[in-house]
Design an enzyme around this catalytic site. Structure first.
Site, PDB file in Angstrom:
ATOM      1  N   SER A  62       5.286 -20.585  15.981  1.00 12.96           N
ATOM      2  CA  SER A  62       5.324 -19.703  17.158  1.00 12.96           C
ATOM      3  C   SER A  62       4.298 -18.584  17.024  1.00 12.96           C
ATOM      4  O   SER A  62       3.930 -18.173  15.925  1.00 12.96           O
ATOM      5  CB  SER A  62       6.713 -19.080  17.320  1.00 12.96           C
TER       6      SER A  62
HETATM    7  N1  SAH Z   1      10.768 -21.283  14.061  1.00 17.37           N
HETATM    8  C1  SAH Z   1       9.596 -22.117  13.977  1.00 17.37           C
HETATM    9  C2  SAH Z   1       9.157 -22.599  15.358  1.00 17.37           C
HETATM   10  C3  SAH Z   1       8.863 -24.051  15.330  1.00 17.37           C
HETATM   11  S1  SAH Z   1       8.671 -24.834  16.887  1.00 17.37           S
HETATM   12  C4  SAH Z   1       8.458 -21.436  13.234  1.00 17.37           C
HETATM   13  O1  SAH Z   1       8.576 -20.241  12.923  1.00 17.37           O
HETATM   14  O2  SAH Z   1       7.474 -22.082  12.906  1.00 17.37           O
HETATM   15  C5  SAH Z   1      10.297 -25.467  17.192  1.00 17.37           C
HETATM   16  C6  SAH Z   1      10.890 -26.398  16.169  1.00 17.37           C
HETATM   17  O3  SAH Z   1      12.155 -26.816  16.675  1.00 17.37           O
HETATM   18  C7  SAH Z   1      10.099 -27.676  15.892  1.00 17.37           C
HETATM   19  O4  SAH Z   1       9.833 -27.771  14.531  1.00 17.37           O
HETATM   20  C8  SAH Z   1      11.023 -28.799  16.369  1.00 17.37           C
HETATM   21  O5  SAH Z   1      10.937 -29.980  15.586  1.00 17.37           O
HETATM   22  C9  SAH Z   1      12.390 -28.137  16.228  1.00 17.37           C
HETATM   23  N2  SAH Z   1      13.466 -28.727  17.046  1.00 17.37           N
HETATM   24  C10 SAH Z   1      13.387 -29.208  18.320  1.00 17.37           C
HETATM   25  N3  SAH Z   1      14.586 -29.666  18.722  1.00 17.37           N
HETATM   26  C11 SAH Z   1      15.459 -29.448  17.677  1.00 17.37           C
HETATM   27  C12 SAH Z   1      16.845 -29.714  17.473  1.00 17.37           C
HETATM   28  N4  SAH Z   1      17.615 -30.297  18.402  1.00 17.37           N
HETATM   29  N5  SAH Z   1      17.386 -29.372  16.276  1.00 17.37           N
HETATM   30  C13 SAH Z   1      16.639 -28.788  15.307  1.00 17.37           C
HETATM   31  N6  SAH Z   1      15.325 -28.518  15.444  1.00 17.37           N
HETATM   32  C14 SAH Z   1      14.741 -28.846  16.613  1.00 17.37           C
END
Ligand code: SAH
Length: 213
Positions: A64
Site C-alpha cells: 500500500s
Molecule cells: N497490508 C499489505 C497490503 C497488501 S495488498 C501491505 O502492507 O503490504 C492486500 C493483500 O490482501 C494482498 O496481499 C492480498 O493477497 C490479500 N488478500 C486479499 N483477499 C484476502 C482474503 N480474503 N484474506 C486474506 N488476505 C487477502
C-alpha cells in the site's frame, strides 16, 4: 539488507510528505520514519520505496501507498497492547507499523507465496506477529474478540463474520467498494448488536477475494 544514511534521509522526506498530506499522529510518523520500507520490496526499487506510491510486490498484489498505511492506521486509533486483526499481510509493511505502535497483531494472507515471503522477512526483522495463511473473510474466531480489525484489501461490503469478532467498544477500518475504487469506512461496535459507520474518502486497493491460493 542494509539501512544506510541515504535510506534514512529518503525516509525523513517521506515523513515530511505524509505530514503535509495531513497525518498528525506523531507515533505513526515516527513508525514510518523508522521502518525500512525498502526491505519489503525487491532490491533495485529503493528509489520507489520512498515515494508515496503503492508498488507491485508479486502475485498480482501491491504494498500500500505509505500515506494510505498512515491514514488507515490513524483511523484505527491504535493504542499500545491493542489486539489487532489485519486482513491482507501482503508485504508485511503495514503489520510492521502496527507492531511499532505496540500492538499485538494477528495477520492473515490468502496468497501462499506472499504469506511465506512476508513471514520470513518479518521474523528476520525480529517482528513477532501471529501469522495465518487462510481466508480473511472467516477471520480468527478462536482468537476473537479483537480491539481493532484492519482490512487492507477492497471488500465488496463490510464483512459480516468479522464484525462479530470485534470487541464492544472496538473499531474496524475497511475500504468498501468494487474494482474502480473504495470508500474508507470505520465501523464502531457500540454494543452487542449496534454498529456505527462513518465514511472517510476514496482509496484504491486490490480486491479482497474469497478462499486461499
Ligand atoms: N497490508 C499489505 C497490503 C497488501 S495488498 C501491505 O502492507 O503490504 C492486500 C493483500 O490482501 C494482498 O496481499 C492480498 O493477497 C490479500 N488478500 C486479499 N483477499 C484476502 C482474503 N480474503 N484474506 C486474506 N488476505 C487477502
Amino acid at each position: 539488507m542494509t539501512d544506510s544514511y541515504r535510506h534514512k534521509g529518503l525516509r525523513k522526506k517521506l515523513v515530511d510528505i505524509i505530514t503535509q498530506k495531513g497525518i498528525k499522529d506523531q507515533r505513526i510518523l515516527d513508525a514510518i520514519g523508522k521502518v525500512p520500507r525498502h526491505y519489503f520490496m525487491d532490491s533495485g526499487f529503493i528509489e520507489f520505496a520512498y515515494r508515496d506510491q503503492a508498488f507491485p510486490i508479486g502475485s498480482g498484489q501491491t504494498i500500500s501507498q505509505p500515506y494510505t498505511v498512515a491514514f488507515q492506521t490513524e483511523l484505527l486509533q491504535v493504542e499500545k497492547h491493542n489486539k489487532i486483526l489485519e486482513i491482507g499481510t501482503g508485504s508485511g509493511y503495514q503489520c510492521a507499523i502496527l507492531l511499532e505502535l505496540g500492538a499485538k497483531v494477528y495477520t492473515i494472507e490468502r496468497q501462499r507465496e506472499l504469506f511465506l515471503k512476508s513471514r520470513a522477512l518479518l521474523i528476520k526483522m525480529s517482528y513477532k506477529p501471529y501469522f495465518y495463511y487462510g481466508d480473511g473473510y472467516k477471520g480468527l474466531p478462536n482468537n476473537a474478540p479483537f480491539d481493532k480489525i484492519l482490512i487492507t484489501a477492497g471488500a465488496p461490503e463490510t464483512p459480516k463474520e468479522l464484525l462479530k469478532q470485534l470487541k464492544v467498544g472496538g473499531r474496524m477500518v475497511v475500504p468498501v467498494g468494487g474494482s474502480s475504487g473504495q470508500v474508507m469506512i470505520s465501523v464502531d461496535r457500540l454494543s452487542e448488536d449496534e454498529y456505527k459507520e462513518s465514511e472517510h474518502g476514496y482509496f484504491s486497493f486490490v480486491p479482497m477475494l474469497k478462499g486461499k491460493q
